[in-house]
Design an enzyme around this catalytic site. Sequence first.
Site, mmCIF file in Angstrom:
data_model
loop_
_atom_site.group_PDB
_atom_site.id
_atom_site.type_symbol
_atom_site.label_atom_id
_atom_site.label_comp_id
_atom_site.label_asym_id
_atom_site.label_seq_id
_atom_site.Cartn_x
_atom_site.Cartn_y
_atom_site.Cartn_z
ATOM 1 N N ILE A 127 0.871 -1.180 0.000
ATOM 2 C CA ILE A 127 0.000 0.000 0.000
ATOM 3 C C ILE A 127 0.904 1.225 0.000
ATOM 4 C CG2 ILE A 127 -0.330 -0.012 2.532
ATOM 5 C CD1 ILE A 127 -3.330 0.851 1.608
ATOM 6 N N MET A 129 0.928 5.050 0.393
ATOM 7 C CA MET A 129 0.369 6.350 0.763
ATOM 8 C C MET A 129 1.500 7.352 0.983
ATOM 9 S SD MET A 129 -2.274 5.261 3.750
ATOM 10 C CE MET A 129 -3.318 3.853 3.679
ATOM 11 N N PRO A 132 7.958 11.219 0.512
ATOM 12 C CA PRO A 132 9.025 11.914 1.252
ATOM 13 C C PRO A 132 8.490 13.172 1.951
ATOM 14 C CG PRO A 132 9.843 11.208 -0.876
ATOM 15 C CD PRO A 132 8.374 10.885 -0.866
ATOM 16 N N GLY A 133 7.518 13.850 1.345
ATOM 17 C CA GLY A 133 7.009 15.089 1.939
ATOM 18 C C GLY A 133 5.634 14.962 2.569
ATOM 19 N N GLY A 135 3.540 12.308 5.331
ATOM 20 C CA GLY A 135 3.323 11.107 6.144
ATOM 21 C C GLY A 135 1.972 11.174 6.815
ATOM 22 N N PRO A 247 -8.595 1.959 10.713
ATOM 23 C CA PRO A 247 -8.757 1.232 11.982
ATOM 24 C C PRO A 247 -8.362 -0.250 11.877
ATOM 25 C CG PRO A 247 -10.645 2.643 11.609
ATOM 26 C CD PRO A 247 -9.813 2.699 10.360
ATOM 27 N N GLU A 249 -6.086 -1.513 9.838
ATOM 28 C CA GLU A 249 -4.625 -1.572 9.771
ATOM 29 C C GLU A 249 -4.008 -1.291 11.148
ATOM 30 O OE1 GLU A 249 -3.205 0.784 6.544
ATOM 31 O OE2 GLU A 249 -1.102 0.436 7.051
HETATM 32 C C1 LIG Z 1 8.391 0.192 9.287
HETATM 33 C C2 LIG Z 1 7.490 1.110 8.547
HETATM 34 C C3 LIG Z 1 6.666 0.615 7.550
HETATM 35 C C4 LIG Z 1 5.826 1.470 6.846
HETATM 36 N N1 LIG Z 1 5.065 0.959 5.833
HETATM 37 C C5 LIG Z 1 4.316 1.800 5.088
HETATM 38 C C6 LIG Z 1 3.581 1.317 3.965
HETATM 39 O O1 LIG Z 1 3.580 0.123 3.677
HETATM 40 N N2 LIG Z 1 2.898 2.209 3.216
HETATM 41 C C7 LIG Z 1 2.858 3.546 3.508
HETATM 42 O O2 LIG Z 1 2.213 4.283 2.785
HETATM 43 N N3 LIG Z 1 3.544 4.039 4.562
HETATM 44 C C8 LIG Z 1 4.267 3.197 5.354
HETATM 45 N N4 LIG Z 1 4.973 3.686 6.420
HETATM 46 C C9 LIG Z 1 4.961 5.113 6.672
HETATM 47 C C10 LIG Z 1 4.132 5.522 7.855
HETATM 48 O O3 LIG Z 1 2.769 5.385 7.576
HETATM 49 C C11 LIG Z 1 4.545 6.963 8.163
HETATM 50 O O4 LIG Z 1 5.827 6.876 8.736
HETATM 51 C C12 LIG Z 1 3.585 7.651 9.038
HETATM 52 O O5 LIG Z 1 2.427 7.958 8.308
HETATM 53 C C13 LIG Z 1 4.172 8.922 9.651
HETATM 54 O O6 LIG Z 1 4.673 9.747 8.647
HETATM 55 P P1 LIG Z 1 6.150 10.373 8.741
HETATM 56 O O7 LIG Z 1 7.100 9.279 9.055
HETATM 57 O O8 LIG Z 1 6.353 11.166 7.501
HETATM 58 O O9 LIG Z 1 6.109 11.310 9.999
HETATM 59 P P2 LIG Z 1 5.487 12.785 10.071
HETATM 60 O O10 LIG Z 1 4.086 12.741 9.583
HETATM 61 O O11 LIG Z 1 6.437 13.725 9.419
HETATM 62 O O12 LIG Z 1 5.500 13.006 11.628
HETATM 63 C C14 LIG Z 1 6.672 13.447 12.318
HETATM 64 C C15 LIG Z 1 6.334 13.666 13.759
HETATM 65 O O13 LIG Z 1 5.272 14.616 13.887
HETATM 66 C C16 LIG Z 1 4.233 14.104 14.698
HETATM 67 N N5 LIG Z 1 2.913 14.566 14.212
HETATM 68 C C17 LIG Z 1 2.348 14.308 13.014
HETATM 69 N N6 LIG Z 1 1.133 14.860 12.938
HETATM 70 C C18 LIG Z 1 0.922 15.478 14.118
HETATM 71 C C19 LIG Z 1 -0.162 16.233 14.645
HETATM 72 N N7 LIG Z 1 -1.288 16.439 13.932
HETATM 73 N N8 LIG Z 1 -0.045 16.710 15.889
HETATM 74 C C20 LIG Z 1 1.076 16.495 16.611
HETATM 75 N N9 LIG Z 1 2.141 15.798 16.168
HETATM 76 C C21 LIG Z 1 2.065 15.289 14.933
HETATM 77 C C22 LIG Z 1 4.351 12.586 14.540
HETATM 78 O O14 LIG Z 1 3.813 11.909 15.659
HETATM 79 C C23 LIG Z 1 5.863 12.410 14.470
HETATM 80 O O15 LIG Z 1 6.442 12.386 15.728
HETATM 81 C C24 LIG Z 1 5.803 2.846 7.157
HETATM 82 C C25 LIG Z 1 6.619 3.343 8.172
HETATM 83 C C26 LIG Z 1 7.454 2.499 8.849
HETATM 84 C C27 LIG Z 1 8.317 3.076 9.932
#
Ligand SMILES: Cc1cc2nc3c(=O)[nH]c(=O)nc-3n(C[C@H](O)[C@H](O)[C@H](O)COP(=O)(O)OP(=O)(O)OC[C@H]3O[C@@H](n4cnc5c(N)ncnc54)[C@H](O)[C@@H]3O)c2cc1C
Length: 319
Positions: A127, A129, A132-133, A135, A247, A249
């Site tokens: 999946i 989603m 780099p910019g 999450g 939910p 996932e």
């Molecule tokens: C092992 C692993 C497997 C993964 N597999 C997948 C996959 O298969 N497909 C996929 O699409 N993604 C995958 N991901 C990505 C994962 O879904 C993202 O890491 C996640 O959505 C968080 O995004 P980010 O890492 O960019 O952090 P960011 O969104 O940049 O967050 C950085 C920090 O800000 C905090 N933060 C974010 N929003 C808020 C808010 N509203 N209020 C306060 N604090 C906040 C977060 O808690 C975090 O501490 C995977 C990640 C990992 C580590």
Amino acid sequence: MLTPSHYQSAWMNEDVRMFRKTVRQFVQNEFVPHQARWREQHRPDAHAWTDAGRAGILLADLPEDYGGGGGTFAHEAVVLEELAQAGVHFGSAIQSTVAHYILAYGSEEQKRDWLPRLARGELVAAIAMTEPGAGSDLQAIKTSARRDGDHYVINGSKTFITNAAHASLVCLAAKTDPKLVGMRAISLIIVETKNLPGYRVGRPLEKVGMHGQDTCEIFFSDARVPVRNLLGKAEGRGFAQMMEQLPYERLQIAVGAVAMAEQAVAITTSYVKDRNAFGKPLMDLQNTRFKLAECKTAVQIGRVFLDSCIERHLAGKLD
Ligand SMILES: Cc1cc2nc3c(=O)[nH]c(=O)nc-3n(C[C@H](O)[C@H](O)[C@H](O)COP(=O)(O)OP(=O)(O)OC[C@H]3O[C@@H](n4cnc5c(N)ncnc54)[C@H](O)[C@@H]3O)c2cc1C
């Protein structure tokens, strides 16, 4: 079992217990012996998917009509627990997640085409989603799917994509309408990646753990995907679909997390009983017992909360 013998999850029954035996036997015999190699190569062996499909541990909670195991989330939970307790990292949870997207939003033709092959492990799902910019802030994704006749032309990149190394079916979140901002711009499109020009997978990323399971970047450069691969009846529903399915996932992740925490306490308990210091086992030192009691308490609270969430999910009430 690692939980105390007097505690029993309310969702456990004879059928699920029997299924656990099958899963445990398969995981111990077919996956555990190869863990060192999987960790070194940062991915499972390709045939692990078809092996798991044959053993019936993929899509345990999908209807039999579509090739699934015909069980409930309890069956799915047992697979995740057995993998976690064995220390095996294998992205079957993602396979199930994507299958549930297709089950919920796919046309009958899409379901018949993809679900049985996912259940057999002939297709491996990912999946996509995260970018780099973007999450947590999913609305900020930039990957675009521009309509060109009967195809979408896809451009952009995704990161942290679990299973990408072997993935042949990617459930992709992309912007189908560049003029719109926010959630209405996003759609989910199923990308069949085999021999797809303009699709590329990067090497597995280094992580702090879960080394046997790959997490990669993927890249799209004018990749053409048939419009019929859109999930749902209209464009712009992707964000709502993701919010509805997250939910499921998150519950899968919680099942693995609690099982791993239980295993960590079990391993540590066994270690401190064996290891001697100052003339007696570490377990006989009061501080060790205090610390372990704290860990055990935290884990047990996690288990009880998780079980409550599983029961609500089984009753269709988990929001
Ligand atoms: C092992 C692993 C497997 C993964 N597999 C997948 C996959 O298969 N497909 C996929 O699409 N993604 C995958 N991901 C990505 C994962 O879904 C993202 O890491 C996640 O959505 C968080 O995004 P980010 O890492 O960019 O952090 P960011 O969104 O940049 O967050 C950085 C920090 O800000 C905090 N933060 C974010 N929003 C808020 C808010 N509203 N209020 C306060 N604090 C906040 C977060 O808690 C975090 O501490 C995977 C990640 C990992 C580590």
